[in-house]
Design a protein around this motif. Sequence first.
Motif, PDB file in Angstrom:
ATOM      1  N   ALA A 126      -0.759  -8.837  -5.181  1.00 24.74           N
ATOM      2  CA  ALA A 126      -1.528  -8.157  -3.711  1.00 24.74           C
ATOM      3  C   ALA A 126      -2.656  -8.869  -3.850  1.00 24.74           C
ATOM      4  N   VAL A 127      -3.626  -9.189  -4.575  1.00 30.53           N
ATOM      5  CA  VAL A 127      -4.921  -9.853  -4.590  1.00 30.53           C
ATOM      6  C   VAL A 127      -4.644 -11.222  -4.029  1.00 30.53           C
ATOM      7  N   LYS A 128      -3.984 -11.950  -4.557  1.00 31.83           N
ATOM      8  CA  LYS A 128      -3.562 -13.118  -4.085  1.00 31.83           C
ATOM      9  C   LYS A 128      -3.175 -13.263  -2.625  1.00 31.83           C
ATOM     10  N   ARG A 129      -2.404 -12.235  -2.194  1.00 32.52           N
ATOM     11  CA  ARG A 129      -1.842 -12.431  -0.680  1.00 32.52           C
ATOM     12  C   ARG A 129      -3.153 -11.903   0.092  1.00 32.52           C
ATOM     13  N   ILE A 130      -3.991 -11.203  -0.354  1.00 32.36           N
ATOM     14  CA  ILE A 130      -5.087 -10.666   0.691  1.00 32.36           C
ATOM     15  C   ILE A 130      -6.087 -11.954   0.656  1.00 32.36           C
ATOM     16  N   LEU A 138      -5.460  -1.132  -3.791  1.00 31.28           N
ATOM     17  CA  LEU A 138      -5.213  -2.196  -4.745  1.00 31.28           C
ATOM     18  C   LEU A 138      -4.877  -1.562  -6.165  1.00 31.28           C
ATOM     19  N   ALA A 139      -5.735  -0.418  -6.333  1.00 32.32           N
ATOM     20  CA  ALA A 139      -5.293  -0.012  -7.786  1.00 32.32           C
ATOM     21  C   ALA A 139      -4.098   1.217  -7.673  1.00 32.32           C
ATOM     22  N   TYR A 140      -4.090   2.060  -6.578  1.00 37.51           N
ATOM     23  CA  TYR A 140      -3.032   3.133  -6.528  1.00 37.51           C
ATOM     24  C   TYR A 140      -1.726   2.819  -5.827  1.00 37.51           C
ATOM     25  N   TRP A 141      -1.551   1.622  -5.132  1.00 36.92           N
ATOM     26  CA  TRP A 141      -0.482   1.295  -4.528  1.00 36.92           C
ATOM     27  C   TRP A 141      -0.529  -0.040  -4.024  1.00 36.92           C
ATOM     28  N   PRO A 142      -0.544  -1.091  -4.797  1.00 37.52           N
ATOM     29  CA  PRO A 142      -0.468  -2.537  -4.400  1.00 37.52           C
ATOM     30  C   PRO A 142       0.476  -2.984  -3.608  1.00 37.52           C
ATOM     31  N   GLN A 143       1.622  -2.250  -3.454  1.00 32.61           N
ATOM     32  CA  GLN A 143       2.688  -2.488  -2.811  1.00 32.61           C
ATOM     33  C   GLN A 143       2.454  -2.377  -1.401  1.00 32.61           C
TER      34      GLN A 143
END
Length: 438
Positions: A280-284, A230-235
């Motif tokens: 990314a956070v919302k999707r997880i 999430l920090a280094y590659w949220p894609q």
Amino acid sequence: MILNQAGTRRFRAFTSKHLDQLLQRAGLGDDERLKVRAVATVLPFRTNAYVVDELIDWSAAPDDPIYRLVFPQEDMLPAADVARLADLLKAEAPNAEIQAEANRVRAQLNPHPAGQKELNVPKIGEEPVPGMQHKYAETVLIFPKQGQTCHAYCTYCFRWAQFVGDADLKFASDDIGQMVGYIRRHPEVTSVLITGGDAMIMGEPVISRYIEPLLELEQLESIRIGTKALAYWPQRFTTDPDADDTLRLFERVVESGKNLAFMAHFSHPRELESPLVESAVKRILGSGATIRTQAPLIRSINDDPAVWSGMWRRQLRMGLIPYYMFVERDTGPQDYFAVPLARAYEIFRDAYSAVSGLCRTVRGPSMSATPGKVCVDGVMEVAGEQVFLLHFIQARDPSLVGRPFFARYDPSAVWLTDLRPAFGDRFPFEAADALLTV
């Protein structure tokens, strides 16, 4: 946006072969770059275009905290060792000679703290189960063979030995059947942590091979995934080719009735600022998973209570659960990054007191030491003596969990082994039968 016309990833990794060119962006001179390259022969270096282009403030390098988070520093190792390695690099010595010297230096850095390879090894009969650790009765760790790298390496990482290319220092396996068989034989195991490296470096087809069999184990209540993606590659969770499939896998875990917990590693508030991270956070979270956050307290990167309180408050707004502030482990460049325990407690206390009760799910400062996770609860005076008050959050011996104990106050102590017992001749965990192996 992240995909090219062929629909493939545009993830670009930078390794030690790119290091000299990247260091020039930080304004380092020839001798400074040579010394950093010398350190990188011992400690692993890997970063990526997202970190380099989106997270680092190059105008502030080399003092920028994200730069220091991912780029080696010349004073991370003893000056004499750096000088020898730099001389070898400058002389263009044979690679075998350079690696021999690097291996000598590594051997002094305690590559496997807390008895990771000696005390935590699970067995079926007399046979060890590779790629697993079983430190606490209810929890096992799984190290997938394909997950033994990360999108970028943290300079303080306590698992640096996994990344230096020495097979003797690694622990990993791709025999998920053997791992599942071990868990079945141990009904006390209710939680599995998939870690590495970074579990989310694996594509969905690979990580599914590890997760799907776990869904058949009724004894399991939770599956945890340790990650800094999430920090280094949220894609990884938004626009990577298998992002949607990965989220569907998460949904299947939740639908199976098990808690899926992301153990997300955020070391600095800047890592939370990108809109990509929010997406990314919302999707997880939309998959039904929870996200708990943790990081070590690191000198020169986040050793400021305002950094931690700001980070926890932002995490709360995003729906994340602050979980742990760790103490830098006794491995690798500990002398460079460590914060004395007395100062660590002050930073935690000041940050903790500046946030609402909803952020106070966080625990710390916690040492993941050989006998267990030891939390520093405070500094106080007892019977005229200044002492540390500590307790076990987790322990090899479950009877120690939650029991307070005291250590003599030492303003320079940075780890449990630096402390001496107060009001007695030994700590509770030093009893002959306290160091249990599982």
